[in-house]
Design an enzyme around this catalytic site. Sequence first.
Site, PDB file in Angstrom:
ATOM      1  N   LYS A   1       0.851  -1.193   0.000  1.00  0.00           N
ATOM      2  CA  LYS A   1       0.000   0.000   0.000  1.00  0.00           C
ATOM      3  C   LYS A   1       0.882   1.235   0.000  1.00  0.00           C
ATOM      4  O   LYS A   1       2.020   1.244   0.487  1.00  0.00           O
ATOM      5  CB  LYS A   1      -0.956   0.013   1.192  1.00  0.00           C
ATOM      6  CG  LYS A   1      -0.304   0.238   2.567  1.00  0.00           C
ATOM      7  CD  LYS A   1      -0.107   1.695   2.928  1.00  0.00           C
ATOM      8  CE  LYS A   1       0.782   1.846   4.164  1.00  0.00           C
ATOM      9  NZ  LYS A   1       1.190   3.236   4.428  1.00  0.00           N
TER      10      LYS A   1
ATOM     11  N   ALA B   1      10.072  -2.646   6.537  1.00  0.00           N
ATOM     12  CA  ALA B   1      10.209  -1.360   7.230  1.00  0.00           C
ATOM     13  C   ALA B   1      10.408  -0.229   6.225  1.00  0.00           C
ATOM     14  O   ALA B   1      11.217   0.669   6.419  1.00  0.00           O
ATOM     15  CB  ALA B   1      11.366  -1.391   8.229  1.00  0.00           C
ATOM     16  N   GLY B   2       9.617  -0.285   5.131  1.00  0.00           N
ATOM     17  CA  GLY B   2       9.770   0.680   4.053  1.00  0.00           C
ATOM     18  C   GLY B   2       8.607   1.638   3.880  1.00  0.00           C
ATOM     19  O   GLY B   2       8.558   2.373   2.902  1.00  0.00           O
ATOM     20  N   GLY B   3       7.644   1.614   4.802  1.00  0.00           N
ATOM     21  CA  GLY B   3       6.507   2.520   4.690  1.00  0.00           C
ATOM     22  C   GLY B   3       5.476   2.076   3.681  1.00  0.00           C
ATOM     23  O   GLY B   3       4.670   2.888   3.211  1.00  0.00           O
TER      24      GLY B   3
ATOM     25  N   GLY C   1       4.308  -3.804   4.487  1.00  0.00           N
ATOM     26  CA  GLY C   1       4.634  -5.194   4.184  1.00  0.00           C
ATOM     27  C   GLY C   1       4.193  -6.151   5.273  1.00  0.00           C
ATOM     28  O   GLY C   1       3.656  -7.235   4.985  1.00  0.00           O
TER      29      GLY C   1
ATOM     30  N   SER D   1       1.764  -5.702   7.443  1.00  0.00           N
ATOM     31  CA  SER D   1       0.301  -5.736   7.420  1.00  0.00           C
ATOM     32  C   SER D   1      -0.205  -6.581   6.262  1.00  0.00           C
ATOM     33  O   SER D   1      -1.201  -7.306   6.393  1.00  0.00           O
ATOM     34  CB  SER D   1      -0.249  -4.308   7.309  1.00  0.00           C
ATOM     35  OG  SER D   1       0.095  -3.541   8.442  1.00  0.00           O
ATOM     36  N   ALA D   2       0.470  -6.486   5.121  1.00  0.00           N
ATOM     37  CA  ALA D   2       0.101  -7.318   3.977  1.00  0.00           C
ATOM     38  C   ALA D   2       0.226  -8.789   4.323  1.00  0.00           C
ATOM     39  O   ALA D   2      -0.656  -9.605   4.000  1.00  0.00           O
ATOM     40  CB  ALA D   2       0.984  -6.972   2.783  1.00  0.00           C
TER      41      ALA D   2
ATOM     42  N   ASP E   1      -3.112  -0.834   9.143  1.00  0.00           N
ATOM     43  CA  ASP E   1      -3.096  -1.027   7.697  1.00  0.00           C
ATOM     44  C   ASP E   1      -3.638  -2.381   7.254  1.00  0.00           C
ATOM     45  O   ASP E   1      -3.816  -2.620   6.058  1.00  0.00           O
ATOM     46  CB  ASP E   1      -1.666  -0.882   7.160  1.00  0.00           C
ATOM     47  CG  ASP E   1      -1.142   0.536   7.273  1.00  0.00           C
ATOM     48  OD1 ASP E   1      -1.955   1.471   7.222  1.00  0.00           O
ATOM     49  OD2 ASP E   1       0.083   0.705   7.411  1.00  0.00           O
TER      50      ASP E   1
END
Length: 302
Positions: free
Chosen positions: A10, A102-104, A107, A109-110, A142
Amino acid sequence: MTTTVRVPAKINVSLAVGPLGEDGFHSLATVYQAVSLYDEVTARPSDDAELHVQVHFEGLEREGSVPLDGDNLAVRAARLLREETGVDEGVVLAIRKAIPVAGGMAGGSADAAGALVACNDLWGTGLTRPELVELAAALGSDVPFSLTGGIAMGSGHGEVVSPVLASGTYHWVFAISDEGLSTPTVYAELDRLRHDDDVATPEVPSSILTALRAGDPEALGASLSNDLERAAFSLRPGLRETLRAGRSAGALGAMVSGSGPTVMFLAADEAHAADLAAFLEGSDAVTEVVQAYGPVPGARIV
């Protein structure tokens, strides 16, 4: 028997962050878009009643960044589903990660959303998608959107998701850093930077919704907004150089994705995205470049 679920990353094309509440969380007003960068979660029966997780990285691996125990969000999702439905079976969750850690880009949450859908199918628990979304809200802000996908507005702490009237396809280029940023750390830095500010109730700018309704990438690029960007810049000043590199290459819009450190660039179309990606790949300011488009559906069995 195995079940594999593909679940998208997202982005937030708009992210307004309210003041820190008494519950320790911030109120949010955001517009999510699901993009064609996917993790896959495969669930298969285990030989015991335990919940196991395995992770394979397709992109940049950050050592120790993904827990392989009960703290893994996908494992927590499977545990919650089991508790809610009375299942006593175990599962092995094999996660193929292409979404930056940890890239915003949500991931973790996916993966949690993927685990809910995969285990619901594997165990035959029969929960409907709305019931899974309700469970997802207990796991993280998320996770519900990772189930629904598309383009949606998020409120509350981001977990209350409602569809947005939108048209068009949007082409994105992502500059991925080799070191992640902790979301709680970024929020704490925002609070520090705001310490004397009178923070307003968060709202989604009307310009964002107008651009999405019209399917106008130029208008969307001009309207991108993220309250967390200043905190990400404070913690990682080099992100400003990455942002400048994409803008100099003609991106319609550029912004830190969520809590960062991924930087996202909006292109006019697929060909423009390819040109922008090629330029960034030759830049010293970028570690890895990935192209994607959106919107795409949320977690789906493949």
